[in-house]
Design a protein around this motif. Structure first.
Motif, mmCIF file in Angstrom:
data_model
loop_
_atom_site.group_PDB
_atom_site.id
_atom_site.type_symbol
_atom_site.label_atom_id
_atom_site.label_comp_id
_atom_site.label_asym_id
_atom_site.label_seq_id
_atom_site.Cartn_x
_atom_site.Cartn_y
_atom_site.Cartn_z
ATOM 1 N N ASP A 124 15.189 22.355 36.513
ATOM 2 C CA ASP A 124 13.919 23.073 36.699
ATOM 3 C C ASP A 124 14.085 24.557 36.398
ATOM 4 N N TYR A 125 15.187 25.138 36.882
ATOM 5 C CA TYR A 125 15.418 26.561 36.621
ATOM 6 C C TYR A 125 15.577 26.811 35.125
ATOM 7 N N ILE A 126 16.352 25.984 34.461
ATOM 8 C CA ILE A 126 16.579 26.173 33.026
ATOM 9 C C ILE A 126 15.275 26.018 32.252
ATOM 10 N N HIS A 127 14.457 25.056 32.647
ATOM 11 C CA HIS A 127 13.160 24.897 31.992
ATOM 12 C C HIS A 127 12.265 26.109 32.239
ATOM 13 N N SER A 128 12.403 26.734 33.407
ATOM 14 C CA SER A 128 11.577 27.917 33.701
ATOM 15 C C SER A 128 11.908 29.081 32.784
ATOM 16 N N LEU A 129 13.122 29.055 32.195
ATOM 17 C CA LEU A 129 13.523 30.086 31.240
ATOM 18 C C LEU A 129 13.048 29.774 29.827
ATOM 19 N N GLY A 130 12.403 28.624 29.659
ATOM 20 C CA GLY A 130 11.984 28.208 28.326
ATOM 21 C C GLY A 130 13.089 27.515 27.555
ATOM 22 N N LEU A 131 14.130 27.063 28.250
ATOM 23 C CA LEU A 131 15.274 26.415 27.619
ATOM 24 C C LEU A 131 15.253 24.918 27.910
ATOM 25 N N LYS A 132 16.203 24.216 27.297
ATOM 26 C CA LYS A 132 16.357 22.783 27.501
ATOM 27 C C LYS A 132 17.677 22.508 28.216
ATOM 28 N N PHE A 133 17.739 21.360 28.889
ATOM 29 C CA PHE A 133 18.874 21.057 29.758
ATOM 30 C C PHE A 133 19.568 19.771 29.326
ATOM 31 N N GLY A 134 20.921 19.803 29.326
ATOM 32 C CA GLY A 134 21.698 18.635 28.937
ATOM 33 C C GLY A 134 22.676 18.204 30.004
ATOM 34 N N LEU A 135 23.062 16.916 29.979
ATOM 35 C CA LEU A 135 23.958 16.333 30.969
ATOM 36 C C LEU A 135 24.944 15.397 30.279
ATOM 37 N N TYR A 136 25.881 14.869 31.057
ATOM 38 C CA TYR A 136 27.057 14.149 30.558
ATOM 39 C C TYR A 136 27.211 12.825 31.285
ATOM 40 N N VAL A 137 27.654 11.791 30.541
ATOM 41 C CA VAL A 137 27.933 10.485 31.130
ATOM 42 C C VAL A 137 28.998 9.812 30.271
ATOM 43 N N THR A 138 29.578 8.720 30.762
ATOM 44 C CA THR A 138 30.531 7.934 29.975
ATOM 45 C C THR A 138 30.121 6.470 30.018
ATOM 46 N N PRO A 139 30.601 5.658 29.079
ATOM 47 C CA PRO A 139 30.176 4.257 29.025
ATOM 48 C C PRO A 139 30.608 3.468 30.256
ATOM 49 N N GLY A 140 29.884 2.361 30.494
ATOM 50 C CA GLY A 140 30.295 1.418 31.518
ATOM 51 C C GLY A 140 29.655 1.645 32.866
#
Length: 761
Positions: A124-140
Motif C-alpha cells: 500500500d505504501y509503495i502504491h501511494s508513491l505511484g510505484l509498483k510492488f513485487g514479491l518472491y516465491v519458489t516452486p512446490g
C-alpha cells in the motif's frame, strides 16, 4: 478492502472451475504474453543484491521512497521488489504456513496493521508513491504444509493429496517439495496462493529455483496469476534452460538466463562489492545465445544492474557503462540491486541517461556482430532504420574496436552520423565504425546514413595495434600501429609512437608522421619488438601506442591503444595439453602453468584447460601437486587435479572427477555420480590458501581428495565412488576462470602420480 476481495474472489472462482476440470479463460491455459504486462522490459529495484537476507518494511519503504525522490521513477524505474526472506523460516522443515499451506509473512520484519498483512501494508505504501510492488516465491509446497496436512482453500483436498517427495529448490530456507499437478486440488492450491498475493496488491512475482522439471509449476502459476484478474508480471529465476526458451516465453514475462550476477565476495558477509567484472563479462555469450527469444511480452533477464553505489558496486566507471550498455542492447529488464538511499551522483547520471534507456525500452534484442578474446560488437536496428551498436573492449588495455555500416545492415549512404549515447558527441564516418575503447569499456553509437557529409562533425578516427602471428614462446614480435581516418574529411599533422617496458627493443624503418591523412586513409608504421627472456611461466610485457592529429583549426587530439604480449614456454613430454575453451600453457622445469577462460566445471558446462598425463591414473594411484597461485579469477574459479577416462572428450567422457581449490569457496571435490560426463555432485572443505597442496588417492573406483596448506598435514575434502572409472584414466592439472571471456591463471609445481606396479607412469 475492495482490491483484496476482488483478488480472493477471482482466485476462488478459478479454483472452483479448475476443480471441475475447466479453466477460467474459456478452456485455454493462460499465456503470460496476454496478461497486459511485459510489453517493455521492466525497470525498477530489488532487495536481493544489497539488502539480501534482512528485508524489513522500513528498509523496503526507504528504498522505494528513494526510488521516487531520486527521480529514477520519472525515468521509468517503478518496480520495488522484495526478494527472499520475507516469510518465516524456522529451519530445514520449510517455511511456516497458514491454514491453507501458504507461506506466512514474518511479522517481525513486516508488521501487520490491524487485520492487514504486513506485506500488504508495504505494498500500500509503495502504491501511494505511484510505484509498483513485487514479491518472491519458489516452486512446490512447504514440508510443513504436508506435515500438518493443511486444507486447500475452497476444496475438500489437503496438502498430502497433492504433494510429492521430490525436493524443490528453495535456496535459503529449504524444505519445499513438489506438487503433482495431475491430482485434484493441485492447481487450486496455487490459485489460492496467487489470489492471496493479488489481494495484497503485488504487481510482480519472481519464482526462484525454477528448472526444466518445474514447467508444470510455471504453467500453474501463470494460469493462477491470470485468474486473479490483476495484471501481475511473472519473472522466472534462475539459469533457465535455453532449449526450453519457447516455453518460458509462453508462460512468463521474463526469465533469468544465467546464475547470479552478485559475486558474494564481500568481507565478513558484506554485500559490498556487489559484483565483479568477471560476472558482468560472463553475460556476453548469454546475450548472444538468447537474442532470438526476447521481445514484447517476455524478455531475457541478465540479472540485476549493479550501478548506483560508486566503488561499492565492484565495477569501475567504464565497467558500469558496459553493464548498462550490454543490458540495454539486449532489451533486458533493468532491475537495480544497489542501495538507493546512498546513490552516487555520477552513477545516478548514468541511470538517467535517456538515450541509453531508450535503447533498452525499444524491446529489441541486439545480435552479436563479432567477437574475439578482447572485443565484442553487438548491434540492433531501430524502427526508424537507425542502428545502435556497442563496441566493447573486454581486454585489460585500451584498444580499437571496429565494425562497418555494412555489418550493421545499414543501406549505402554518402556519409554516416555517429552519435555517442554516453558523451553525446557527434562524429561522421564513410562506412567504417571504430573507436578507441578503454579497458572493460564501451562506446555506444546510434548510427544513421545521410545524403550529404554530416554538418559540423569531425571524422571518426581510431588507433589500432595489429600483431603479426607468432609462436607463443617467441620473444621477437612484429606489430603495426595504424591511425585510421574513418570519415570523409581529412585530418592533418598526424604522428605515431610505440613504447614498451624497460629492456624491450623497439625499432621501425617506416614513417611515423604524416602531414595529411585523407578520409578513408591511414598512417601505418610497422615495428619490430624484442622482449628479454624470462624464467616466468607467463612473462607479460605491456606496450602502448599513442597518436595525435589535428582536425581543421582545433587543437591536437590524442589517442591511445595498448596491448600485452605474453611469452610462455613449451610444454614437453610426457605431458600433453588440451583445452575446451581459450587457453595457453607453459612449463619451466617442474613448474606448470595454465591460463584459461571457461564458464565453469559443473553440470552441463565443461570448459577447461589441462596439462595431463594420458592413461596414468589407475587403481592405487596417488596424485599430488602444489598449487602456487590463482590470479585474475572469479571467486568460483577452479584449479587443481582432474581425472577422466578421456580428458579430451569434455562433454561425454565418464569417470569424471576434479579436486580443486577456489579463491573464495574453499576446496572442492566434484564428481560425476551417474556417468553422463558431467560433474553433478560436490563435497567441500576449508578455506583456500596459497600455496596449497592437493592429493588424490584412488582405491578401485573410490577416490579420496585431500588438501594441505603446509605440504605435510593433509585434510580430507571427501571420499566418493565413481563407478564408471576405467582401469586406466587420464590425469591432469586443470584451470577454469568461471567467467566466459575472462582469462585466469593457475601456477603449479611438482605434479606427480605414482606409476602402476611394475611399470612406468
Amino acid at each position: 478492502m475492495r482490491r483484496r476481495i476482488r483478488g480472493v474472489l477471482a482466485a476462488f472462482t478459478g479454483a472452483v472451475l479448475l476443480t471441475m476440470g475447466v479453466t477460467a479463460g474459456g478452456g485455454q491455459p493462460a499465456r503470460a504474453d496476454d496478461n497486459g504486462v511485459g510489453l517493455k522490459p521492466v525497470l525498477g529495484w530489488s532487495s536481493w543484491s544489497f539488502v539480501r537476507r534482512n528485508p524489513t518494511a522500513a528498509t523496503i519503504e526507504a528504498q522505494a521512497k528513494a526510488l521516487k525522490d531520486s527521480g529514477l521513477a520519472r525515468h521509468g524505474f517503478v518496480y520495488a521488489n522484495v526478494d527472499d526472506f520475507w516469510y518465516q523460516c524456522p529451519g530445514s522443515q520449510g517455511p511456516d504456513v497458514d491454514q491453507y499451506g501458504r507461506w506466512v509473512t514474518d511479522p517481525a520484519k513486516f508488521p501487520p496493521r490491524g487485520a492487514e498483512n504486513g506485506i500488504q501494508v508495504v505494498a500500500d505504501y509503495i502504491h501511494s508513491l505511484g510505484l509498483k510492488f513485487g514479491l518472491y516465491v519458489t516452486p512446490g509446497i512447504s514440508q510443513q504444509a504436508v506435515a500438518k496436512n493443511t486444507e486447500i482453500q475452497g476444496t475438500p483436498y489437503h496438502a498430502r493429496d497433492i504433494a510429492t517427495t521430490t525436493t524443490e529448490n528453495n535456496y535459503n530456507c529449504g524444505g519445499m517439495v513438489g506438487i503433482d499437478y495431475t491430482r485434484p486440488g493441485a492447481q487450486t492450491f496455487v490459485d489460492s496462493w496467487a489470489g492471496q498475493f493479488a489481494g495484497w496488491g503485488i504487481d510482480y512475482l519472481k519464482i526462484d529455483g525454477v528448472g526444466t522439471p518445474d514447467e508444470q509449476d510455471v504453467q500453474a502459476w501463470s494460469d493462477a496469476l491470470h485468474h486473479t484478474g490483476r495484471p501481475i508480471h511473472l519473472e522466472l529465476s534462475n539459469n533457465l534452460d535455453i532449449n526450453h526458451a519457447a516455453t518460458w516465453k509462453k508462460l512468463s514475462n521474463g526469465w533469468r538466463t544465467g546464475g547470479d550476477v552478485e559475486c558474494y565476495c564481500g568481507p565478513d558477509g558484506s554485500s559490498y562489492p556487489l559484483t565483479t567484472w568477471a560476472s558482468v563479462a560472463s553475460r556476453f555469450d548469454q546475450v548472444a545465445a538468447w537474442a532470438p527469444y526476447g521481445g514484447p511480452g517476455g524478455y531475457n533477464d541478465y540479472d540485476s544492474l549493479e550501478i548506483g553505489n560508486g566503488t561499492d558496486n565492484g565495477l569501475t566507471p567504464d565497467e558500469r557503462r558496459t553493464q548498462m550498455s550490454l543490458w540495454s542492447l539486449a532489451a533486458s529488464p533493468l532491475i537495480l540491486g544497489t542501495d538507493l538511499t546512498h546513490l552516487d551522483p555520477a552513477d545516478l547520471a548514468l541511470l538517467k541517461n535517456t538515450d541509453v534507456l531508450a535503447v533498452d525500452q525499444d524491446g529489441i534484442d541486439a545480435q552479436r556482430i563479432s567477437s574475439d578474446p578482447n572485443s565484442q560488437v553487438f548491434a540492433k536496428t531501430e524502427p526508424d532504420g537507425d542502428a545502435v551498436v556497442g563496441l566493447f573492449n573486454t581486454g585489460s588495455a585500451p584498444r580499437e574496436v571496429a565494425t562497418s555500416t555494412a555489418a550493421l545492415g545499414l543501406p549505402k549512404a554518402r556519409d554516416y552520423a555517429l552519435r555517442d549515447l554516453w558523451n553525446h558527441g557527434l562524429t561522421e564516418s564513410a562506412g567504417r565504425i571504430a573507436a578507441n575503447v578503454p579497458p572493460h569499456g564501451v562506446v555506444l553509437y546510434r548510427v544513421h546514413g545521410t545524403r550529404h557529409p554530416v554538418a559540423g562533425a569531425a571524422p571518426d578516427v581510431s588507433l589500432a595495434l595489429n600483431w603479426a602471428p607468432a609462436p607463443s614462446d617467441s620473444t621477437t614480435r612484429t606489430v603495426t600501429a595504424v591511425l585510421s581516418d574513418n570519415g570523409s574529411r581529412p585530418v592533418t599533422d598526424a604522428a605515431l609512437t610505440l613504447t614498451g617496458p624497460s629492456g624491450t627493443k623497439i625499432t621501425t624503418h617506416q614513417a611515423t608522421r604524416a602531414r595529411t591523412i585523407r578520409g578513408g586513409g591511414a598512417l601505418r608504421a610497422t615495428y619490430s619488438v624484442s622482449v628479454p627472456p624470462s624464467a616466468k611461466l607467463f612473462a607479460s610485457s605491456d606496450f602502448q601506442a599513442t597518436a595525435s592529429y589535428r582536425f581543421r583549426s582545433a587543437g591536437r587530439t590524442h589517442l591511445g591503444a595498448g596491448d600485452t604480449i605474453t611469452v610462455n614456454h613449451q610444454v614437453t613430454a610426457p605431458y600433453r595439453t588440451f583445452a575446451s575453451t581459450t587457453a595457453s600453457f607453459s612449463q619451466s622445469g617442474s613448474r606448470l602453468g595454465i591460463r584459461a577462460q571457461g564458464a565453469d566445471l559443473y553440470n552441463g558446462t565443461n570448459e577447461y584447460g589441462t596439462v595431463y598425463l594420458p592413461g596414468a591414473e589407475h587403481d592405487g594411484s596417488v596424485t599430488t601437486v602444489k598449487l602456487d597461485s590463482q590470479s585474475d579469477t572469479d571467486v568460483w574459479a577452479k584449479a587443481g587435479i582432474m581425472v577422466r577416462n578421456d580428458i579430451t572428450q569434455p562433454d561425454t567422457s565418464p569417470g569424471y572427477l576434479a579436486l580443486v581449490a577456489t579463491p573464495a569457496n574453499g576446496y572442492l571435490l566434484d564428481w560425476d555420480s551417474d556417468g553422463n560426463g558431467t560433474l553433478d555432485s560436490q563435497d567441500s572443505a576449508g578455506t583456500a590458501a596459497y600455496p596449497s597442496w592437493l592429493k588424490l588417492v584412488r582405491d578401485g573406483t573410490t577416490y579420496s581428495g585431500y588438501y594441505s596448506t603446509d605440504g605435510t598435514t593433509w585434510n580430507l575434502v571427501g571420499t566418493v565412488s565413481v563407478p564408471t572409472a576405467a582401469a586406466t584414466q587420464d590425469v591432469g592439472l586443470t584451470q577454469t576462470s568461471h567467467a566466459s571471456g575472462t582469462t585466469g591463471e593457475a601456477d603449479f609445481d611438482t605434479f606427480t602420480t605414482t606409476p602402476p606396479t611394475g611399470g612406468a607412469g
